[in-house]
Motif scaffolding. Sequence first.
Motif, short mmCIF file in Angstrom:
data_model
loop_
_atom_site.label_atom_id
_atom_site.label_comp_id
_atom_site.label_asym_id
_atom_site.label_seq_id
_atom_site.Cartn_x
_atom_site.Cartn_y
_atom_site.Cartn_z
N PRO A 1 -6.72 6.64 3.06
CA PRO A 1 -6.44 5.56 2.77
C PRO A 1 -5.54 4.55 1.48
N ASP A 2 -5.10 5.88 0.78
CA ASP A 2 -4.85 5.04 -0.72
C ASP A 2 -3.50 4.99 -0.03
N VAL A 3 -2.95 3.43 -0.30
CA VAL A 3 -1.29 3.29 -0.09
C VAL A 3 -0.98 2.91 -1.00
N SER A 4 -1.72 2.83 -1.89
CA SER A 4 -1.18 1.28 -3.28
C SER A 4 0.01 2.23 -3.81
N MET A 5 0.83 2.34 -3.61
CA MET A 5 2.47 2.76 -3.89
C MET A 5 3.20 1.90 -3.04
N PHE A 6 2.85 1.25 -2.20
CA PHE A 6 3.53 0.53 -1.45
C PHE A 6 2.75 -0.73 -1.24
N ALA A 7 4.17 -1.83 -1.52
CA ALA A 7 3.47 -3.43 -1.41
C ALA A 7 2.55 -3.78 -0.31
N ALA A 8 1.57 -4.21 -1.10
CA ALA A 8 0.54 -5.30 0.11
C ALA A 8 1.43 -6.46 0.99
N GLY A 9 1.61 -6.30 1.86
CA GLY A 9 1.81 -7.88 2.83
C GLY A 9 3.25 -7.87 3.04
N SER A 10 3.92 -6.82 2.94
CA SER A 10 5.82 -6.00 2.77
C SER A 10 6.39 -5.38 4.41
N TYR A 11 5.32 -5.38 5.12
CA TYR A 11 6.81 -4.50 6.58
C TYR A 11 6.44 -5.47 7.59
N ASP A 12 7.32 -5.11 8.46
CA ASP A 12 6.92 -5.41 9.34
C ASP A 12 6.41 -4.87 10.75
N LEU A 13 6.80 -3.18 10.17
CA LEU A 13 6.16 -2.72 11.64
C LEU A 13 5.70 -1.21 10.44
N VAL A 14 4.82 -0.77 10.94
CA VAL A 14 4.05 0.68 10.62
C VAL A 14 3.96 1.42 11.01
N ALA A 15 4.22 2.51 11.00
CA ALA A 15 4.02 4.30 12.31
C ALA A 15 3.16 4.26 11.24
N LEU A 16 2.22 4.56 12.89
CA LEU A 16 0.66 5.95 12.59
C LEU A 16 0.89 6.89 13.58
#
Length: 244
Positions: free
Chosen positions: A89-104
């Motif tokens: 669950p580490d996503v610290s390399m990406f800016a919080a609150g910055s994406y309109d869509l995440v694909a998993l």
Amino acid sequence: MDRKIYEQMAKLDADHWWFAARRRILAELIERVARPPDDARILELGCGTGHNLAMLGRFGTVDASELDDTARAIASERLGKPVMAAALPDVSMFAAGSYDLVALLDVLEHVPDDAASLKSIIGLLKPGGSLLLTVPINPWMWSAHDVAHHHHRRYRQREIETLARAAGFTIDLISPFNTLLYPPIAAVRLLGKLTGKESSDDAMPGAGVNRLLDTIFGLEKDLIGRVPMPFGVSLVAVLRRPLA
């Protein structure tokens, strides 16, 4: 996943019926259900060899992550910029609150802590942003395919619903898919259990069979979310971060 799985994936993902039809289905659901804004900021977590990146790029600017070194190198070449290494669950390399869509996309089943991963992903989304999620379902279908792909689990729909709500998402869409081909796939998986098959099932079929399977699977593009899909091999969900 095993290195040979990534190498096989990179050879097949442009034309193999499962990859090709699935991309068309996911693109339709992004446009019809997720509805990201023009020039959206998009992140694919666990992008593998990058076979979805061009499709996602139709909707905006794409960033991506992939943990495996071999797959990440292939994906970086396809994306035209470095793909980050991230272990959920580490996503610290990406800016919080910055994406309109995440694909998993067929990733959550690989992650030991799926609940913490969904909670970390919601923090990457802008308010109102969406998570496009796919996972394999039907625990009874567990097979050599799941072992080869290093899955931790196959899900039930209610488990995804519970995980999504616990992470703070609302559910715009949740549905089984790969429904039309479920009977033959289920039969193959059951036969594999009975015969003790220990190999995965990732090979490219013959051209005629590949076209047929692509056509059948692709028919679901206009059905999901409009017609109840009572069963399937996989599950797709569009989950949204609330505005407030």
